[in-house]
Design an enzyme around this catalytic site. Structure first.
Site, PDB file in Angstrom:
ATOM      1  N   HIS A 106      69.674  97.018 -14.423  1.00 12.77           N
ATOM      2  CA  HIS A 106      71.118  97.178 -14.191  1.00 12.77           C
ATOM      3  C   HIS A 106      71.662  96.100 -13.251  1.00 12.77           C
ATOM      4  O   HIS A 106      72.642  96.327 -12.535  1.00 12.77           O
ATOM      5  CB  HIS A 106      71.437  98.584 -13.661  1.00 12.77           C
ATOM      6  CG  HIS A 106      71.287  99.642 -14.721  1.00 12.77           C
ATOM      7  ND1 HIS A 106      72.271  99.930 -15.621  1.00 12.77           N
ATOM      8  CD2 HIS A 106      70.241 100.434 -15.050  1.00 12.77           C
ATOM      9  CE1 HIS A 106      71.844 100.888 -16.447  1.00 12.77           C
ATOM     10  NE2 HIS A 106      70.618 101.205 -16.125  1.00 12.77           N
ATOM     11  N   THR A 107      71.007  94.973 -13.247  1.00  8.41           N
ATOM     12  CA  THR A 107      71.499  93.848 -12.455  1.00  8.41           C
ATOM     13  C   THR A 107      72.193  92.813 -13.334  1.00  8.41           C
ATOM     14  O   THR A 107      72.983  92.021 -12.833  1.00  8.41           O
ATOM     15  CB  THR A 107      70.336  93.153 -11.708  1.00  8.41           C
ATOM     16  OG1 THR A 107      69.261  93.004 -12.639  1.00  8.41           O
ATOM     17  CG2 THR A 107      69.866  93.945 -10.519  1.00  8.41           C
ATOM     18  N   ASP A 108      71.897  92.821 -14.641  1.00  8.93           N
ATOM     19  CA  ASP A 108      72.408  91.717 -15.486  1.00  8.93           C
ATOM     20  C   ASP A 108      73.936  91.679 -15.538  1.00  8.93           C
ATOM     21  O   ASP A 108      74.538  90.622 -15.370  1.00  8.93           O
ATOM     22  CB  ASP A 108      71.774  91.705 -16.894  1.00  8.93           C
ATOM     23  CG  ASP A 108      71.966  92.965 -17.717  1.00  8.93           C
ATOM     24  OD1 ASP A 108      72.494  93.976 -17.184  1.00  8.93           O
ATOM     25  OD2 ASP A 108      71.594  92.937 -18.910  1.00  8.93           O
TER      26      ASP A 108
ATOM     27  N   GLY B 188      65.251 103.688 -29.916  1.00 10.43           N
ATOM     28  CA  GLY B 188      65.619 104.612 -28.837  1.00 10.43           C
ATOM     29  C   GLY B 188      64.587 104.692 -27.734  1.00 10.43           C
ATOM     30  O   GLY B 188      64.611 105.603 -26.904  1.00 10.43           O
ATOM     31  N   ALA B 189      63.659 103.740 -27.681  1.00  7.36           N
ATOM     32  CA  ALA B 189      62.598 103.794 -26.681  1.00  7.36           C
ATOM     33  C   ALA B 189      62.895 102.898 -25.491  1.00  7.36           C
ATOM     34  O   ALA B 189      62.060 102.714 -24.615  1.00  7.36           O
ATOM     35  CB  ALA B 189      61.266 103.411 -27.313  1.00  7.36           C
ATOM     36  N   GLY B 190      64.095 102.302 -25.474  1.00  7.84           N
ATOM     37  CA  GLY B 190      64.441 101.417 -24.359  1.00  7.84           C
ATOM     38  C   GLY B 190      63.751 100.065 -24.465  1.00  7.84           C
ATOM     39  O   GLY B 190      63.621  99.346 -23.481  1.00  7.84           O
TER      40      GLY B 190
ATOM     41  N   SER C 186      64.837  97.820 -26.675  1.00  7.67           N
ATOM     42  CA  SER C 186      65.880  96.947 -27.219  1.00  7.67           C
ATOM     43  C   SER C 186      65.739  96.653 -28.693  1.00  7.67           C
ATOM     44  O   SER C 186      65.837  95.499 -29.133  1.00  7.67           O
ATOM     45  CB  SER C 186      65.922  95.622 -26.464  1.00  7.67           C
ATOM     46  OG  SER C 186      66.311  95.864 -25.175  1.00  7.67           O
TER      47      SER C 186
ATOM     48  N   ASP D 250      68.858  91.763 -22.725  1.00  6.13           N
ATOM     49  CA  ASP D 250      68.030  92.106 -23.890  1.00  6.13           C
ATOM     50  C   ASP D 250      68.086  91.008 -24.944  1.00  6.13           C
ATOM     51  O   ASP D 250      67.067  90.599 -25.490  1.00  6.13           O
ATOM     52  CB  ASP D 250      68.513  93.428 -24.512  1.00  6.13           C
ATOM     53  CG  ASP D 250      68.483  94.570 -23.517  1.00  6.13           C
ATOM     54  OD1 ASP D 250      67.878  94.403 -22.441  1.00  6.13           O
ATOM     55  OD2 ASP D 250      69.078  95.615 -23.809  1.00  6.13           O
TER      56      ASP D 250
HETATM   57  C1  GLA Z   1      70.235  97.999 -21.324  1.00  7.46           C
HETATM   58  C2  GLA Z   1      71.252  96.875 -21.488  1.00  7.46           C
HETATM   59  C3  GLA Z   1      70.880  95.663 -20.632  1.00  7.46           C
HETATM   60  C4  GLA Z   1      70.601  96.065 -19.193  1.00  7.46           C
HETATM   61  C5  GLA Z   1      69.664  97.267 -19.134  1.00  7.46           C
HETATM   62  C6  GLA Z   1      69.518  97.791 -17.728  1.00  7.46           C
HETATM   63  O1  GLA Z   1      68.987  97.620 -21.834  1.00  7.46           O
HETATM   64  O2  GLA Z   1      71.337  96.492 -22.835  1.00  7.46           O
HETATM   65  O3  GLA Z   1      71.888  94.699 -20.709  1.00  7.46           O
HETATM   66  O4  GLA Z   1      71.788  96.301 -18.504  1.00  7.46           O
HETATM   67  O5  GLA Z   1      70.098  98.330 -19.952  1.00  7.46           O
HETATM   68  O6  GLA Z   1      68.909  96.852 -16.921  1.00  7.46           O
END
Ligand code: GLA
Length: 386
Positions: A36-38, A122-124, A126, A172
């Site tokens: 959550h820094t991007d 849906g597994a985070g 991307s 991502d």
């Molecule tokens: C998701 C978003 C990214 C990033 C992350 C958290 O994957 O697509 O842009 O913000 O959450 O770091």
């Protein structure tokens, strides 16, 4: 690359469209630190992994867009002269990219495409960014648009904003396009300058543990967090007009100006400012090969995401708590946007089998859900499959 999937995708394309496709692939990603820094113009430390979305594609002479997604066993038909958001979620990632290219003035004809892959949805990891990236890379090649890799990234990101409604940052798509084998990417999300940092783990592997949940909150809370960060910046700007994003903000500024009037916004911003600092220190750990120190920072990140940024969930917390005191695990945390998906763990290779067995059992007992484990290796970004 997964040759079995490539062969299957090709065969299904030939069966459907009676011609030879060109096949491209784009990987999913992990992120070592910098969550959550991007979208706050901070730093991230992602890498592309050995799981990909594939697209088999060919140009048509007419305006039809004919798509097929193997995973869903579903067809989609559209028209290149009238591209709009549909009710078919997976198709929207492809259409969103077409829309972005058209908005940039590129002229496309119709095309046929089959998509498949092994990035769990849906597994985070991307899967959506991988689908956007593989589509834009393929269309750029197919229609000879002459765009360079870097200029494709923000278009793929924008597709996600407009057609999926998630106001994601750039991490991502950047990681999927720019991944490099055995390296993490230290990306400055303000300037888009980047550096490949060797990721040598000496006996450790990246173990992903998939909670197999994706809570509905994910998209709406994500957008809310973005707004809360912007709110924090706008409060500080009243006193420091030169501040552009949380990248320019210090903990002192937050304490002085934000905490007294917006305590919740303060918590959110504090996490981001701390996370940026942590990432820079983690890069020094990596350079020294200090896996323990890096791992400790991953636990700190999880703590911040859980208590200050509030994007974790009980399933993720369970997995991180479980491994916390196991000596063969150097570090662990939730990864990606949150509210489900995977934890990323740095684990001694010879301890993985037992850990996976034990934690799967415990997770099933506690959550009544199956756990899925993947060992991720770091691979190259988007490309053509020869
Ligand atoms: C998701 C978003 C990214 C990033 C992350 C958290 O994957 O697509 O842009 O913000 O959450 O770091």
């Amino acid at each position: 690359m997964n040759q079995l999937i490539i062969n299957k995708t090709k065969a299904s394309f030939i069966e459907k469209f009676q011609e030879q496709p060109v096949i491209f692939r784009s990987p999913g990603r992990v992120n070592i630190l910098g969550e959550h820094t991007d979208y706050n113009e901070g730093f991230v430390l992602p890498a592309a992994i050995d799981k990909n979305i594939y697209i088999a594609i060919s140009k048509r002479k007419d305006n039809s867009i004919n798509l097929y997604a193997t995973d869903f066993d579903e067809n989609f038909k559209g028209d290149i002269t009238n591209v709009k958001k549909s009710n078919t979620q997976w198709a929207n990632y492809i259409l969103g990219v077409v829309d972005q290219l058209q908005k940039k003035g590129h002229v496309l004809t119709g095309f046929n495409a089959v998509v498949d892959g092994d990035v769990p949805i849906g597994a985070g990891l991307s899967s959506s960014a991988a689908l956007e990236c593989v589509t834009i890379f393929a269309l750029n090649e197919l229609f000879e648009l002459g765009l360079n890799r870097l200029s494709l990234v923000p278009l793929a990101q924008k597709a996600e904003h407009v057609f999926a409604g998630v106001h994601c940052g750039i991490m991502d798509q950047f990681a999927s396009m720019f991944g490099k084998q055995d390296h993490v990417i230290k990306l400055d999300c303000r300037s888009l300058e980047y550096e490949y940092v060797p990721f040598k783990l000496d006996g450790y592997k990246i173990l992903l543990l998939n909670t197999n949940v994706k809570h509905n909150l994910a998209a709406s809370e994500y957008n809310t967090r973005r707004l809360q960060c912007e709110k924090g910046v706008s409060i500080i700007r009243q006193h420091h007009p030169d501040v552009k994003s949380l990248r320019d903000v210090t903990l002192d500024m937050l304490k002085q100006f934000v905490e007294p009037i917006e305590p919740l916004v303060y918590q959110r911003c504090k996490y981001v400012v701390q996370e940026n600092r942590r990432l820079l220190e983690a890069c020094e750990d990596l350079a020294r090969g200090d896996i323990k120190s890096l791992g400790a920072k991953m636990y700190q990140t999880h703590y911040g995401l859980r208590y200050f940024y509030d994007v974790s969930c009980k399933e993720l917390d369970f997995l991180v708590e479980y491994v916390k005191n196991i000596p063969s695990v150097a570090g662990a945390r939730m990864m990606g946007g949150g509210f489900g998906g995977c934890t990323i763990n740095l684990v001694q290779e010879d301890a993985i089998e037992k850990l996976v067995k034990d934690i799967s059992f415990a997770y099933k007992e506690a959550m009544n859900l199956p756990l899925t484990a993947y060992i991720a290796s770091i691979e190259n970004g988007t490309g053509i499959c020869t």
